[in-house]
Design a protein around this motif. Sequence first.
Motif, PDB file in Angstrom:
ATOM      1  N   UNK A 192      79.001  63.022 139.124  1.00 37.54           N
ATOM      2  CA  UNK A 192      80.368  62.617 139.459  1.00 37.54           C
ATOM      3  C   UNK A 192      80.391  61.515 140.521  1.00 37.54           C
ATOM      4  N   UNK A 193      81.298  60.569 140.342  1.00 41.32           N
ATOM      5  CA  UNK A 193      81.475  59.466 141.285  1.00 41.32           C
ATOM      6  C   UNK A 193      82.814  59.643 141.986  1.00 41.32           C
ATOM      7  N   UNK A 194      82.852  59.699 143.313  1.00 42.56           N
ATOM      8  CA  UNK A 194      84.123  59.898 144.028  1.00 42.56           C
ATOM      9  C   UNK A 194      85.092  58.739 143.781  1.00 42.56           C
ATOM     10  N   UNK A 195      86.389  59.081 143.613  1.00 42.53           N
ATOM     11  CA  UNK A 195      87.451  58.106 143.392  1.00 42.53           C
ATOM     12  C   UNK A 195      88.599  58.363 144.365  1.00 42.53           C
ATOM     13  N   UNK A 196      89.356  57.313 144.654  1.00 51.54           N
ATOM     14  CA  UNK A 196      90.580  57.475 145.431  1.00 51.54           C
ATOM     15  C   UNK A 196      91.633  58.213 144.593  1.00 51.54           C
ATOM     16  N   UNK A 197      92.679  58.665 145.249  1.00 58.25           N
ATOM     17  CA  UNK A 197      93.756  59.348 144.539  1.00 58.25           C
ATOM     18  C   UNK A 197      94.449  58.375 143.590  1.00 58.25           C
ATOM     19  N   UNK A 198      94.693  58.746 142.333  1.00 59.35           N
ATOM     20  CA  UNK A 198      95.350  57.832 141.384  1.00 59.35           C
ATOM     21  C   UNK A 198      96.764  57.462 141.845  1.00 59.35           C
ATOM     22  N   UNK A 199      97.131  56.221 141.566  1.00 61.40           N
ATOM     23  CA  UNK A 199      98.460  55.710 141.906  1.00 61.40           C
ATOM     24  C   UNK A 199      99.188  55.322 140.622  1.00 61.40           C
ATOM     25  N   UNK A 200     100.489  55.635 140.568  1.00 61.49           N
ATOM     26  CA  UNK A 200     101.314  55.313 139.398  1.00 61.49           C
ATOM     27  C   UNK A 200     102.285  54.200 139.779  1.00 61.49           C
ATOM     28  N   UNK A 201     102.253  53.123 139.030  1.00 59.82           N
ATOM     29  CA  UNK A 201     103.175  51.999 139.214  1.00 59.82           C
ATOM     30  C   UNK A 201     103.754  51.643 137.847  1.00 59.82           C
ATOM     31  N   UNK A 202     104.931  52.188 137.547  1.00 67.29           N
ATOM     32  CA  UNK A 202     105.528  51.964 136.247  1.00 67.29           C
ATOM     33  C   UNK A 202     104.711  52.616 135.155  1.00 67.29           C
TER      34      UNK A 202
END
Length: 202
Positions: A70-80
Amino acid sequence: MTFVRRALVPAVGAVLVLLLTAPAALAHDRLKASNPADRAKVKSLETIELEFTSHMQLPTIVLDGPGGKPVPLDKPRVQGSKVSTRPTGTLAEGRYRIAWRVVSSDGHPIQGEIAFTVTAPDPSPSPSETPAPESSPAPQPASAPAASADSEAPAAPVAPAATRAEDTSGLPGWLWAVLAVVLAGGAAVVFATRRKPGADRG
């Protein structure tokens, strides 16, 4: 006939409504584009971006690296209609897999996977591999001239200047002695000749 027509009109209308609304009901939201694209080869990746056909909610994105790590990721962001996230570090060379899941505008969850590969960067010459500028050959020290046969032979002793002067000018010593004897004899003869007349007068 009138009764049949009255019965058929509502039925035909219902069928038409079903035919017109069925495609819309069956056409759920879907993934429209992604960065990286599926099966893409990239040299680096700073942002993962998913674009859907409509506004999404409750996104979940997971990234697996080489060997399924697993590769760490930032929290997903929703834009439209777009959902994005970033890896927390630089991705090493190898194969990766993005697994995503969202809830579409009609409340129906959809999910999918995207595979991509991070390739090795272009090789660049290291300082040690950089060709050195051509330099002219260092001047060789001039060799000493070969010594001649005369210089190799020991020099003959040189007589002092006074000795050389005596040897090259004047008369030999024995000749001076002879001249002295001759001059002395001549002087005695002259002296004797001058004394004879005086002796006779006395």
